[in-house]
Write an enzyme that holds these catalytic residues in place. Structure first.
Site, PDB file in Angstrom:
ATOM      1  N   LYS A  50       0.840  -1.207   0.000  1.00 62.91           N
ATOM      2  CA  LYS A  50       0.000   0.000   0.000  1.00 62.91           C
ATOM      3  C   LYS A  50       0.873   1.255   0.000  1.00 62.91           C
ATOM      4  CE  LYS A  50      -3.918   1.789   2.792  1.00 62.91           C
ATOM      5  NZ  LYS A  50      -4.768   1.458   3.974  1.00 62.91           N
ATOM      6  N   SER A  71      -9.556   1.428   3.203  1.00 61.59           N
ATOM      7  CA  SER A  71      -8.733   2.270   2.368  1.00 61.59           C
ATOM      8  C   SER A  71      -7.656   1.502   1.600  1.00 61.59           C
ATOM      9  CB  SER A  71      -8.058   3.336   3.223  1.00 61.59           C
ATOM     10  OG  SER A  71      -7.178   2.746   4.171  1.00 61.59           O
ATOM     11  N   THR A  87      -6.953   0.830  10.212  1.00 62.40           N
ATOM     12  CA  THR A  87      -7.235   1.539  11.461  1.00 62.40           C
ATOM     13  C   THR A  87      -8.597   1.100  11.978  1.00 62.40           C
ATOM     14  OG1 THR A  87      -5.978   3.407  10.597  1.00 62.40           O
ATOM     15  CG2 THR A  87      -7.357   3.830  12.532  1.00 62.40           C
ATOM     16  N   SER A  88      -9.561   1.032  11.050  1.00 65.28           N
ATOM     17  CA  SER A  88     -10.877   0.453  11.349  1.00 65.28           C
ATOM     18  C   SER A  88     -11.493   0.008  10.024  1.00 65.28           C
ATOM     19  CB  SER A  88     -11.775   1.473  12.045  1.00 65.28           C
ATOM     20  OG  SER A  88     -13.034   0.893  12.333  1.00 65.28           O
ATOM     21  N   GLY A  89     -11.228  -1.214   9.619  1.00 58.84           N
ATOM     22  CA  GLY A  89     -11.868  -1.776   8.429  1.00 58.84           C
ATOM     23  C   GLY A  89     -11.074  -1.716   7.136  1.00 58.84           C
ATOM     24  N   SER A  90      -9.903  -1.081   7.123  1.00 55.79           N
ATOM     25  CA  SER A  90      -9.235  -0.806   5.844  1.00 55.79           C
ATOM     26  C   SER A  90      -8.535  -2.001   5.199  1.00 55.79           C
ATOM     27  CB  SER A  90      -8.238   0.340   5.995  1.00 55.79           C
ATOM     28  OG  SER A  90      -8.923   1.569   6.010  1.00 55.79           O
TER      29      SER A  90
END
Ligand SMILES: *[C@@H]1O[C@H](CO)[C@@H](O)[C@H](O)[C@H]1NC(C)=O
Ligand SMILES: *[C@@H]1O[C@H](CO)[C@@H](O)[C@H](O)[C@H]1NC(C)=O
Ligand SMILES: *[C@@H]1O[C@H](CO)[C@@H](O)[C@H](O)[C@H]1NC(C)=O
Ligand SMILES: *[C@@H]1O[C@H](CO)[C@@H](O)[C@H](O)[C@H]1NC(C)=O
Ligand SMILES: *[C@@H]1O[C@H](CO)[C@@H](O)[C@H](O)[C@H]1NC(C)=O
Ligand SMILES: *[C@@H]1O[C@H](CO)[C@@H](O)[C@H](O)[C@H]1NC(C)=O
Ligand SMILES: *[C@@H]1O[C@H](CO)[C@@H](O)[C@H](O)[C@H]1NC(C)=O
Ligand SMILES: *[C@@H]1O[C@H](CO)[C@@H](O)[C@H](O)[C@H]1NC(C)=O
Ligand SMILES: *[C@@H]1O[C@H](CO)[C@@H](O)[C@H](O)[C@H]1NC(C)=O
Ligand SMILES: *[C@@H]1O[C@H](CO)[C@@H](O)[C@H](O)[C@H]1NC(C)=O
Ligand SMILES: *[C@@H]1O[C@H](CO)[C@@H](O)[C@H](O)[C@H]1NC(C)=O
Ligand SMILES: CC(=O)N[C@H]1CO[C@H](CO)[C@@H](O)[C@@H]1O
Length: 555
Positions: free
Chosen positions: A111, A192, A213-216
């Site tokens: 990434k 993301s 961080t939350s769901g990426s």
């Protein structure tokens, strides 16, 4: 851009017409070449070991495939100019009997927020960091290289890992443009780690690294039909990864199979006390010989005798917003897991309802980002615009035309700057304690303890938020697809297809901190019984195959 294999046959007589199956380009001289959309690491190693192809061939094929679909999907922002020479070196070492790890000579995308100390830029998708240089290799990149991996390039992402705007779209960055998923034209790739997800899904590298961080990691893994591992915060070093939150950020693999994801996790996990002291909390940090074997954890019988929970109250509260095909696939998955030997019990998140209206997570993320971004800028050895903190970054973003302001706003940063205090402020501690309660006793960790279960299940659409608060691990595995007659729904700014015919969704296994090996075992046992990934093909798949590259070389 399809290489015409028939023409190659004529030119070099490598392929006998009689042996060419309808799917061309896979058999040369009687040797079957793997197709890159479903090849596994073990398949690639078989081919590399037998000399059927080389790492240079692999890099060439993946780069050709990236170039073939890049102008449609915008999933890769930069190729590594050194990739071919690194692959050649890996080939020479292999010829000489030196194999650094099972990932030796294997191309992987990372990434575009994970820094490399080479020609590639690390920008989080922002022009403010284009040309910036870092003092070192990120620990993730260093570990990949130590394992012999060829870092193939940088994958597009939701800009700043989706921590900038209230009105942007998943997979958009100023530097990389809009990423699209490959399962439906105009598909929202989620984020993301959008480019990481799309690239792994259609075989533009064996696999990729994302950050969460939350769901990426979890969300783009699910909509791109992948296995995603969101590790415990601290299992993988964040050194020289552009941060959002030191309390929630983590780096993990996104791959087509559980076992490939496990191989990749094995290479990147482990202590890095100098670079990221959260890794000192790894239970085997002082005795790495005791580290788990994530690949060996891939055991078909993992469910036998285990207690597995279902967060029923989360389903009840969120179920009304969850599509029927997802809910029915989830109930079927529970039945299959029970049939595989597990005892299924309710494992409710007791504070879930109260958490719905709590705002402490935003305070924590804002505070962490204010500190973390300033520290990241401070670590640069060249900082092209001399930006020092978020206030300066916001000013840059608002005045640099390609950043697309105000069409894409800076609302998230506006909130953080208005808050004004970072994670050294006394107000940080109570906000973080609230997170630990909602994720811990009132969330996933409490549910695991109270019910004496080894993992808790939810559809991946509902799984990331609560584990994010406490940094606990989650693994997602393909669970099914929206039906072929499903009516398209759009994202909130009406630019991307959020749900539509044959768009994938996933099942999540949520566990205790550092329990990745156990979660991988469950994910593997579920995957091997269901193999949902193979039920649907993407609408767009590159044509170039490894066989074409090898045939062309031979000509
Ligand atoms: C992506 O596509 C564009 C346009 O086709 C091309 O010029 C560019 O080189 C490609 N980039 C990569 C990284 O493949
Ligand atoms: C073989 O590998 C070893 C260790 O990397 C190196 O020292 C040696 O020069 C290599 N030999 C050849 C012929 O490449
Ligand atoms: C990194 O960005 C610079 C522009 O500052 C560009 O010249 C260079 O080609 C980029 N690197 C890669 C590998 O694309
Ligand atoms: C930076 O990289 C060097 C190797 O080039 C390594 O020895 C050092 O530990 C790294 N620093 C950190 C903080 O990771
Ligand atoms: C961990 O490292 C940070 C800097 O990255 C430092 O501020 C902090 O004091 C360290 N914590 C411990 C417990 O060493
Ligand atoms: C590892 O050793 C260090 C220094 O002795 C200690 O502070 C740390 O708590 C230990 N970590 C674990 C997981 O035991
Ligand atoms: C879990 O929540 C569901 C839905 O709210 C409820 O029906 C069930 O009784 C709860 N289970 C336990 C063991 O409390
Ligand atoms: C944060 O949590 C505390 C304690 O539960 C609560 O009193 C406060 O209202 C919360 N703050 C926000 C912004 O929700
Ligand atoms: C955090 O805020 C304090 C108080 O305003 C400030 O002194 C410090 O420099 C900030 N830390 C970072 C990393 O920006
Ligand atoms: C804001 O950005 C503009 C353009 O990048 C720059 O000229 C100006 O100095 C910046 N102002 C501040 C206060 O940073
Ligand atoms: C889609 O097909 C299923 C079964 O094939 C059917 O039950 C359902 O009503 C159809 N839905 C729509 C919107 O046509
Ligand atoms: C390197 C790369 O592929 N860049 C592309 C990103 O997407 C934009 C459009 O959104 C293209 O113009 C770039 O070429």
């Amino acid at each position: 851009m399809r290489l015409n294999v028939a023409a190659l046959v004529g030119a070099v007589s490598l392929v006998s017409a009689a042996t060419v199956p309808p799917y061309t380009g896979t058999i040369i001289n009687g040797e079957r070449f793997p197709t890159l959309i479903d090849v596994t690491l073990e398949d690639l190693n078989t081919g590399l070991e037998s000399g059927l192809f080389t790492s240079v061939d692999l890099v060439t094929a993946y780069m050709d495939r990236i170039n073939e679909v890049n102008s449609t999907l915008h999933m890769v922002t930069e190729l590594n100019p050194d990739a071919l020479s690194i692959a050649a070196e890996a080939d020479a070492m292999r010829a000489n009997g030196t194999i650094l790890s099972p990932l030796h000579g294997i191309p992987i995308l990372i990434k575009n927020n994970i820094a490399t100390a080479d020609e590639m830029n690390n920008t989080a998708g922002s022009f403010s960091l284009l040309g910036a240089t870092v003092p070192n290799e990120s620990t993730m990149a260093a570990k990949l290289r130590k394992a012999g991996v060829v870092i193939l390039g940088k994958a597009n992402l939701s800009q700043w890992a989706n921590f900038r705007s209230s009105n942007s779209s998943n997979g958009w960055s100023a530097y990389g443009g809009q990423t699209y998923g490959a399962y439906y034209p105009g598909q929202d790739p989620s984020g993301s780690s959008s480019g990481s997800g799309v690239s792994s899904s259609i075989g533009l590298a064996l696999a990729s690294l994302g950050t969460e961080t939350s769901g990426s990691i979890l969300s783009p893994s699910e909509v791109n039909n992948l296995v995603g591992i969101k590790p415990t915060v601290g299992l993988t070093s964040r050194y020289l990864v552009i941060p959002i939150s030191e309390h929630q950020d983590t780096i993990g693999p996104m791959a087509r199979t559980v076992k490939d994801a496990a191989y990749l996790l094995q290479a990147i996990a482990g202590p890095d006390i100098a670079g990221d002291n959260y890794t000192a909390a790894i239970p085997w940090a002082n005795n790495t010989a005791a580290a788990p074997d994530y690949v060996a954890a891939c055991d078909y019988s993992s469910f036998a005798g285990k207690r597995i929970g279902v967060a029923r109250n989360v389903l009840e509260i969120y179920g009304q917003y969850t599509d029927a095909p997802v809910l029915s696939a989830f109930e079927e998955a529970i039945t299959q897991i029970e049939a595989a030997g597990a005892t299924i019990v309710d494992a409710n998140f007791t504070a879930f309802e109260a958490w719905q209206t709590d705002g402490n997570e935003t305070l924590v993320l804002n505070a962490d980002f204010l500190s973390g971004l300033a520290n990241y800028f401070d670590s640069l050895t060249y900082n092209p615009y001399d930006l020092a903190d978020l206030a300066e970054e916001r000013n840059f973003t608002r005045s640099f035309p390609a950043e697309d302001y105000p069409e894409r706003d800076t609302a998230v940063w506006d909130g953080a700057l208005e808050q004004g205090w970072n994670n050294t402020d006394p107000r940080f501690w109570p906000a973080y304690q609230a997170n630990l309660f909602y994720g811990g006793e009132g969330g996933i960790l409490g549910a695991l303890e109270r019910t004496n279960t080894s993992a808790v299940l939810l559809p991946t659409q509902l799984s990331p938020s609560i584990p994010a608060l406490v940094g606990s691990p989650v693994v997602t595995v393909p669970m099914g697809f929206y039906p072929a007659n499903w009516t398209v729904t759009m994202n909130s700014i009406d630019t991307l297809v959020s749900t539509g015919p044959q768009i994938p969704f996933g099942l999540s296994f949520m566990g205790r901190k550092w329990s990745e090996a156990e979660l991988i075992g469950f994910a593997y046992a579920y995957e091997q019984r269901t193999m949902h990934r193979n039920e649907v093909q993407p609408y767009l798949v590159p044509n170039i195959e490894l066989a074409d590259v090898v045939a062309l070389k031979a000509s």
